[in-house]
Design a protein around this motif. Sequence first.
Motif, PDB file in Angstrom:
ATOM      1  N   ASN A  67      23.353  82.031   1.544  1.00  0.00           N
ATOM      2  CA  ASN A  67      23.902  83.362   1.316  1.00  0.00           C
ATOM      3  C   ASN A  67      24.209  84.061   2.637  1.00  0.00           C
ATOM      4  O   ASN A  67      25.233  84.749   2.764  1.00  0.00           O
ATOM      5  CB  ASN A  67      22.918  84.213   0.506  1.00  0.00           C
ATOM      6  N   LEU A  68      23.330  83.872   3.610  1.00  0.00           N
ATOM      7  CA  LEU A  68      23.526  84.483   4.916  1.00  0.00           C
ATOM      8  C   LEU A  68      24.806  83.977   5.567  1.00  0.00           C
ATOM      9  O   LEU A  68      25.616  84.760   6.077  1.00  0.00           O
ATOM     10  CB  LEU A  68      22.318  84.178   5.810  1.00  0.00           C
ATOM     11  N   ASP A  69      25.025  82.680   5.545  1.00  0.00           N
ATOM     12  CA  ASP A  69      26.228  82.116   6.127  1.00  0.00           C
ATOM     13  C   ASP A  69      27.477  82.551   5.370  1.00  0.00           C
ATOM     14  O   ASP A  69      28.523  82.824   5.975  1.00  0.00           O
ATOM     15  CB  ASP A  69      26.145  80.584   6.156  1.00  0.00           C
ATOM     16  N   VAL A 119      23.630  81.669  13.910  1.00  0.00           N
ATOM     17  CA  VAL A 119      22.724  81.496  12.766  1.00  0.00           C
ATOM     18  C   VAL A 119      22.225  80.059  12.740  1.00  0.00           C
ATOM     19  O   VAL A 119      23.016  79.118  12.641  1.00  0.00           O
ATOM     20  CB  VAL A 119      23.430  81.820  11.435  1.00  0.00           C
ATOM     21  N   THR A 120      20.906  79.901  12.837  1.00  0.00           N
ATOM     22  CA  THR A 120      20.271  78.596  12.667  1.00  0.00           C
ATOM     23  C   THR A 120      19.183  78.734  11.612  1.00  0.00           C
ATOM     24  O   THR A 120      18.948  79.821  11.084  1.00  0.00           O
ATOM     25  CB  THR A 120      19.656  78.100  13.990  1.00  0.00           C
ATOM     26  N   LYS A 121      18.490  77.624  11.316  1.00  0.00           N
ATOM     27  CA  LYS A 121      17.405  77.699  10.344  1.00  0.00           C
ATOM     28  C   LYS A 121      16.219  78.497  10.890  1.00  0.00           C
ATOM     29  O   LYS A 121      15.369  78.947  10.133  1.00  0.00           O
ATOM     30  CB  LYS A 121      16.935  76.275   9.994  1.00  0.00           C
ATOM     31  N   GLY A 122      16.180  78.698  12.214  1.00  0.00           N
ATOM     32  CA  GLY A 122      15.036  79.381  12.804  1.00  0.00           C
ATOM     33  C   GLY A 122      15.249  80.835  13.138  1.00  0.00           C
ATOM     34  O   GLY A 122      14.300  81.605  13.208  1.00  0.00           O
ATOM     35  N   GLU A 123      16.505  81.261  13.371  1.00  0.00           N
ATOM     36  CA  GLU A 123      16.745  82.643  13.760  1.00  0.00           C
ATOM     37  C   GLU A 123      18.200  83.035  13.561  1.00  0.00           C
ATOM     38  O   GLU A 123      19.080  82.192  13.374  1.00  0.00           O
ATOM     39  CB  GLU A 123      16.351  82.879  15.226  1.00  0.00           C
ATOM     40  N   LEU A 124      18.423  84.326  13.621  1.00  0.00           N
ATOM     41  CA  LEU A 124      19.770  84.893  13.674  1.00  0.00           C
ATOM     42  C   LEU A 124      19.825  85.720  14.950  1.00  0.00           C
ATOM     43  O   LEU A 124      19.015  86.631  15.142  1.00  0.00           O
ATOM     44  CB  LEU A 124      20.046  85.751  12.452  1.00  0.00           C
ATOM     45  N   TYR A 134      29.591  82.845  14.673  1.00  0.00           N
ATOM     46  CA  TYR A 134      30.637  83.755  14.208  1.00  0.00           C
ATOM     47  C   TYR A 134      31.040  84.659  15.362  1.00  0.00           C
ATOM     48  O   TYR A 134      30.205  85.263  16.019  1.00  0.00           O
ATOM     49  CB  TYR A 134      30.123  84.586  13.021  1.00  0.00           C
ATOM     50  N   VAL A 135      32.355  84.751  15.590  1.00  0.00           N
ATOM     51  CA  VAL A 135      32.885  85.456  16.759  1.00  0.00           C
ATOM     52  C   VAL A 135      33.735  86.644  16.317  1.00  0.00           C
ATOM     53  O   VAL A 135      34.522  86.546  15.374  1.00  0.00           O
ATOM     54  CB  VAL A 135      33.738  84.511  17.624  1.00  0.00           C
ATOM     55  N   GLY A 136      33.576  87.756  17.030  1.00  0.00           N
ATOM     56  CA  GLY A 136      34.444  88.911  16.817  1.00  0.00           C
ATOM     57  C   GLY A 136      34.234  89.628  15.502  1.00  0.00           C
ATOM     58  O   GLY A 136      35.202  90.022  14.845  1.00  0.00           O
TER      59      GLY A 136
END
Length: 322
Positions: A202-204, A72-77, A51-53
């Motif tokens: 939900n995060l995405d 955002v990946t399954k391992g970290e943000l 996600y940009v900007g």
Amino acid sequence: MWLAVLCGLVIYKLFKCFFYDDDTMDLEYSDTNALFSVADRLKKLYGGNVYVGLRIPDADTGSRQSIDIVLVTKGELVVVSVKNFSGLVSVSTGGNWVCESPGRHRAKHHPDPAVEARKQASVLESYLGQRGVALPEGYITCKVILPNPKLCMFSESSFPSEVITYEQWVQLKPASKSMLSSWMKSAFRAEKKEMQESVHQNLDFILSTAPIWDRLELKGNKYILGEFLEFKGKQEDVQALRNIRRSKVSRMAIQRTSMFGLAPSRLQVLFAERDYRSEGGSALEWKEVNVRSSTEVLFQPESSSKIRKIKLASIISLTLSA
């Protein structure tokens, strides 16, 4: 016939050079283009969503915190700050970064980007919590990426551990997609914890619907982040574009037809209306209007107090924040 066409092309080019006034000519695109270049490479290296900007509301200050990139990946943000600095960069005794370039009479001083990135990560984590996503401890981290090859760092060991130098940046390989290299692991500090699928979704969704800077994509792979203000031009064209405002439209695209490189007198403007009934999963339905190519967009870049007037003929697309 062909002689007439060639003469017409020459006349058009001369007219464009002397009379075509478009504020995009004096815009500095390098910083924003570096931002999108880094975002594209992160997507290729690690997958996930980028996600940009973003413009995240900060409850403590009542303002919005600008964030360059969120990975955002399954391992970290990961909150990523992109600094397209060039020249010789050093850290002052107060922690600020000092940039000195040949031909520049005065050095530029910048607040410590790592401190800024940590603040951004804190604001984002608080925002996510307010929207119902509590992240595991250590799941959200931050990095500062320096992608400019014309950067030279003085006393590299004095820079914060969150900093990724240009040399480190170019050494990353697609093979590291499923496993970060050792130096990245220690920098990210994230223990490998699998989030439940529903939480990850939900995060995405939250990040995809979070406030962002409006985005202009221009010809020549150029981007501008900032705020769309309004259209300027003939009254009938402005009236035709009246429905293109952030409360109703999420995206606008320009289609043009021309022969032999000649600029068309009219353009097709496609726009997608927002669908508040769904979570963005449905396909966009495009509507069309036709306006003069001389119609302009008034746009204020995020890093400038000057309002730019940009002709529709220079624009590929416009993305509007909700």
